[in-house]
Write an enzyme that holds these catalytic residues in place. Structure first.
Site, PDB file in Angstrom:
ATOM      1  N   TYR A  82      -3.599  68.137  -3.848  1.00 18.25           N
ATOM      2  CA  TYR A  82      -4.718  68.654  -4.644  1.00 18.25           C
ATOM      3  C   TYR A  82      -6.036  68.449  -3.907  1.00 18.25           C
ATOM      4  O   TYR A  82      -6.868  69.357  -3.825  1.00 18.25           O
ATOM      5  CB  TYR A  82      -4.716  67.944  -5.994  1.00 18.25           C
ATOM      6  CG  TYR A  82      -5.867  68.264  -6.911  1.00 18.25           C
ATOM      7  CD1 TYR A  82      -5.907  69.464  -7.622  1.00 18.25           C
ATOM      8  CD2 TYR A  82      -6.897  67.347  -7.114  1.00 18.25           C
ATOM      9  CE1 TYR A  82      -6.951  69.746  -8.490  1.00 18.25           C
ATOM     10  CE2 TYR A  82      -7.940  67.615  -7.983  1.00 18.25           C
ATOM     11  CZ  TYR A  82      -7.963  68.813  -8.668  1.00 18.25           C
ATOM     12  OH  TYR A  82      -9.005  69.083  -9.538  1.00 18.25           O
TER      13      TYR A  82
ATOM     14  N   LYS B 274      -8.647  71.345  -2.640  1.00 17.18           N
ATOM     15  CA  LYS B 274     -10.034  71.409  -3.086  1.00 17.18           C
ATOM     16  C   LYS B 274     -11.010  71.276  -1.923  1.00 17.18           C
ATOM     17  O   LYS B 274     -12.100  71.866  -1.939  1.00 17.18           O
ATOM     18  CB  LYS B 274     -10.300  70.331  -4.139  1.00 17.18           C
ATOM     19  CG  LYS B 274      -9.576  70.573  -5.469  1.00 17.18           C
ATOM     20  CD  LYS B 274      -9.992  71.874  -6.133  1.00 17.18           C
ATOM     21  CE  LYS B 274      -9.445  71.989  -7.550  1.00 17.18           C
ATOM     22  NZ  LYS B 274      -9.814  73.265  -8.206  1.00 17.18           N
TER      23      LYS B 274
END
Length: 252
Positions: free
Chosen positions: A162, A166
């Protein structure tokens, strides 16, 4: 209902991914309250339809629900086509859909999990921004807002795929601001811990830990993204592009 205040979005069309719950729902409702028609996209069509009904009932704005898995390239294109077919234009794109599944340890992250996280958090925003941003740039312009995470600059063992996705989204924000300049502005909000769907998986100890990370000693509530989001998509941010705002309660 007529829009009021400095964040006037009257006559604009906003596409919000992950728009049926959490931060996305709050932004959809805020944009509609300030005059925009909205396209609500998420993986569950029924949830999108429910928010669309709420928009029509509360604000009298047009609302189009579109079931979309943004991790799928073809579905991103279908969402783009649906928005332009219904409204003839898109003025605002918010890449909000995201996911961060839990895993026991980094060596047990499967290829399928890794690919799904990268697809949802990075591939989808790239494709939608490329497709819609190019049309914006060829027309009257517009604003793209990416919802990033403080994990992109403060990664830890629990969120590595993740965090990497990002971080890529931050890079896209800066790069796309140059790509579609001067008519399209591209910015990002780098969120800290918010009480959204991801928080439902937190254990009590994890919730306490996340609250303790912030200077305000609490996690954010979904509605607390609204002020920053309205700023970036409205004319009030006319000189802001390539910007990444931390909205994290003072996470160190």
């Amino acid at each position: 209902m007529a829009a009021t205040g400095k964040f006037d979005l009257d006559g604009r069309v906003a596409v919000v991914t992950g728009g049926s719950r959490g931060l996305g729902r709050e932004m959809v409702l805020a944009f509609a309250e300030h005059g925009a028609d909205v396209v609500i996209a998420s993986r569950k069509p029924a949830n999108c339809a429910a928010v669309a009904d709420e928009v029509r009932a509360r604000f009298g704005r047009r609302a189009l629900p579109v079931g979309t898995n943004v991790g799928n390239w073809a579905e991103c294109d279908a969402l783009t086509d649906a928005a332009y077919t219904e409204f003839g234009r898109v003025d605002i794109l918010v890449n909000n859909a995201g996911m961060s599944p839990l895993y026991p340890s980094v060596d047990q992250v499967s290829e399928a999990l890794f690919d799904k996280v990268l697809a949802t958090n990075l591939k989808g925003p790239f494709r939608l921004s490329a497709a819609i941003g190019a049309r914006m740039a060829a027309d009257a312009g517009g604003a793209i807002l990416n919802i990033s995470s403080v994990a992109s600059i403060r990664p830890n063992a629990a969120v590595l795929p993740y965090a990497a996705a990002k971080a890529g989204l931050n890079s896209l924000t800066v790069g796309l601001a140059q790509t579609f300049a001067p008519k399209v502005r591209v910015n990002a909000i780098m969120c800290g811990p918010f009480r959204t769907d991801i928080a439902e998986a937190w254990t009590p100890d994890m919730a306490d830990y996340m609250s303790g990370l912030t200077a305000q000693r609490r996690v954010g509530e979904p509605a607390e993204i609204v002020g920053a989001a309205l700023y970036f998509v409205s004319d009030q941010a006319s000189f802001a592009t390539g910007s990444i705002l931390r909205l994290d309660g003072g996470t160190p």
